[in-house]
Design an enzyme around this catalytic site. Sequence first.
Site, PDB file in Angstrom:
ATOM      1  N   GLU A   3       0.840  -1.187   0.000  1.00  0.00           N
ATOM      2  CA  GLU A   3       0.000   0.000   0.000  1.00  0.00           C
ATOM      3  C   GLU A   3       0.882   1.246   0.000  1.00  0.00           C
ATOM      4  O   GLU A   3       0.419   2.342   0.271  1.00  0.00           O
ATOM      5  CB  GLU A   3      -0.971   0.014   1.177  1.00  0.00           C
ATOM      6  CG  GLU A   3      -0.357  -0.031   2.540  1.00  0.00           C
ATOM      7  CD  GLU A   3      -1.398   0.110   3.636  1.00  0.00           C
ATOM      8  OE1 GLU A   3      -1.849   1.236   3.873  1.00  0.00           O
ATOM      9  OE2 GLU A   3      -1.754  -0.923   4.247  1.00  0.00           O
ATOM     10  N   CYS A  14      -3.545  -3.304   4.371  1.00  0.00           N
ATOM     11  CA  CYS A  14      -2.636  -4.299   4.936  1.00  0.00           C
ATOM     12  C   CYS A  14      -3.033  -5.738   4.604  1.00  0.00           C
ATOM     13  O   CYS A  14      -2.288  -6.671   4.924  1.00  0.00           O
ATOM     14  CB  CYS A  14      -2.543  -4.121   6.452  1.00  0.00           C
ATOM     15  SG  CYS A  14      -2.017  -2.476   6.946  1.00  0.00           S
ATOM     16  N   HIS A  62      -2.613  -9.330  12.146  1.00  0.00           N
ATOM     17  CA  HIS A  62      -2.033  -8.084  11.633  1.00  0.00           C
ATOM     18  C   HIS A  62      -1.716  -7.190  12.831  1.00  0.00           C
ATOM     19  O   HIS A  62      -2.531  -7.035  13.743  1.00  0.00           O
ATOM     20  CB  HIS A  62      -3.017  -7.389  10.690  1.00  0.00           C
ATOM     21  CG  HIS A  62      -2.603  -5.976  10.386  1.00  0.00           C
ATOM     22  ND1 HIS A  62      -1.365  -5.678   9.869  1.00  0.00           N
ATOM     23  CD2 HIS A  62      -3.248  -4.796  10.561  1.00  0.00           C
ATOM     24  CE1 HIS A  62      -1.265  -4.357   9.731  1.00  0.00           C
ATOM     25  NE2 HIS A  62      -2.390  -3.813  10.138  1.00  0.00           N
ATOM     26  N   LYS A  91      -5.101  -7.065  21.918  1.00  0.00           N
ATOM     27  CA  LYS A  91      -6.486  -6.590  22.000  1.00  0.00           C
ATOM     28  C   LYS A  91      -7.404  -7.443  21.113  1.00  0.00           C
ATOM     29  O   LYS A  91      -8.510  -7.827  21.516  1.00  0.00           O
ATOM     30  CB  LYS A  91      -6.553  -5.119  21.565  1.00  0.00           C
ATOM     31  CG  LYS A  91      -7.915  -4.467  21.746  1.00  0.00           C
ATOM     32  CD  LYS A  91      -7.924  -3.056  21.184  1.00  0.00           C
ATOM     33  CE  LYS A  91      -7.051  -2.116  21.971  1.00  0.00           C
ATOM     34  NZ  LYS A  91      -7.659  -1.739  23.269  1.00  0.00           N
ATOM     35  N   ASN A 111       5.109  -1.053  12.331  1.00  0.00           N
ATOM     36  CA  ASN A 111       4.083  -1.486  11.384  1.00  0.00           C
ATOM     37  C   ASN A 111       4.673  -1.636   9.987  1.00  0.00           C
ATOM     38  O   ASN A 111       5.271  -0.713   9.444  1.00  0.00           O
ATOM     39  CB  ASN A 111       2.940  -0.463  11.360  1.00  0.00           C
ATOM     40  CG  ASN A 111       1.718  -0.965  10.612  1.00  0.00           C
ATOM     41  OD1 ASN A 111       1.684  -2.090  10.119  1.00  0.00           O
ATOM     42  ND2 ASN A 111       0.695  -0.129  10.549  1.00  0.00           N
TER      43      ASN A 111
END
Length: 391
Positions: free
Chosen positions: A83, A115, A237, A246, A280
Amino acid sequence: MSNDSAIGIHDLSFTTTEFVLPHTELAEYNGTEIGKYHVGIGQRSMSVPAADEDIVTMGAAAAAPVIARHGADRIRTVVLATESSIDQAKSAGVYVHSLLGLPSATRVVELKQACYGATAALQFAIGLVRRDPAQQVLVVASDVSKYELDSPGEATQGAAAVAMLVGADPALVRIEEPSGLFTADVMDFWRPNYREAALVDGQESIAAYLQAVEGSWKDYSEQGGRSLEKFAALCYHQPFTKMAYKAHRHLMNYCGYDPDKETVERAIGQTTSYNTVIGNSYTASVYLGLASVLDQADDLTGRPVGFLSYGSGSVAEFFAGTVVPGYREHLRTAAHRGVIGRRRPLGYADYRELHKRSFPTDGGDHPTPAQTTGPFRLAGLSGHKRIYAKR
């Protein structure tokens, strides 16, 4: 979960950038308590590209060891997922194909969906191999995560490329059916053509990610997938490392399990080590998680690993793979740790200068400073053309 066709990841190699910015430097600059980074988002440092590095140089550097080990005779397709595209028409994969000296009898294409793109590339590759098991597909996921200076997203930046050789009778991971799929039109993260840095709505992005976790898992379960407790590890991811935690707690709650700390850590702790120090890497992120757990786990032979691939906007897929016998003989653990360890630390002022760099748009000759010690470099721009070179 048919075992009739063993197709999957035969080899996996990754690389990252020349430079690294420790989060201690960022915290000292902006006066943030370091715990916000080390504990709050789970990040200790971020990879920063040199002036002569981009998705092409990283992609070629990640793939070169794969070609050196296996040759290119059976590779009929190269799929590059990104991306951070460098051109609206020409695939960055064509440059990678050229730098690697691959045969002209090759199809090359670039895929984009935030992603998620590398998972689309992997599934595309599996379909091609299923049609012709004699061929192999080179999948390259390469990205530079870039946000505005002094923005909330700045601390989650990073860069890396993963190369995967996909084929029959894979040496690392056999990819299973089914897949759980989910798509929703959400404006949580996007980068218009006129911007170098992405735009993100942080709270919307987290909510969209968790919605996609539920939706893709629901579809995976309805398609006859494995139950959650069967997985030895889950690769999520990782836009920032704590997001994987989380997400897994959210999925456990959704499935009716108690997300106690020990169970969560056992499922994903070993998938996050590389992301913690790289940051990231967009399309490469979930497969850095796979590399991390394969390189660290005691023995995963015959055990299933789950993958939750999410791309903002949004598209997600949950699928599984089984680690095959003998996989440890094919790992690149030392090389992976080496590309992380060789990065040169940046001070915050030098990082800001690199962040602000951009090519003029006048079509003139614009050479880049020779900074990278990697095998390939972006030599500059001339007549609106990117010029790449081998070192």
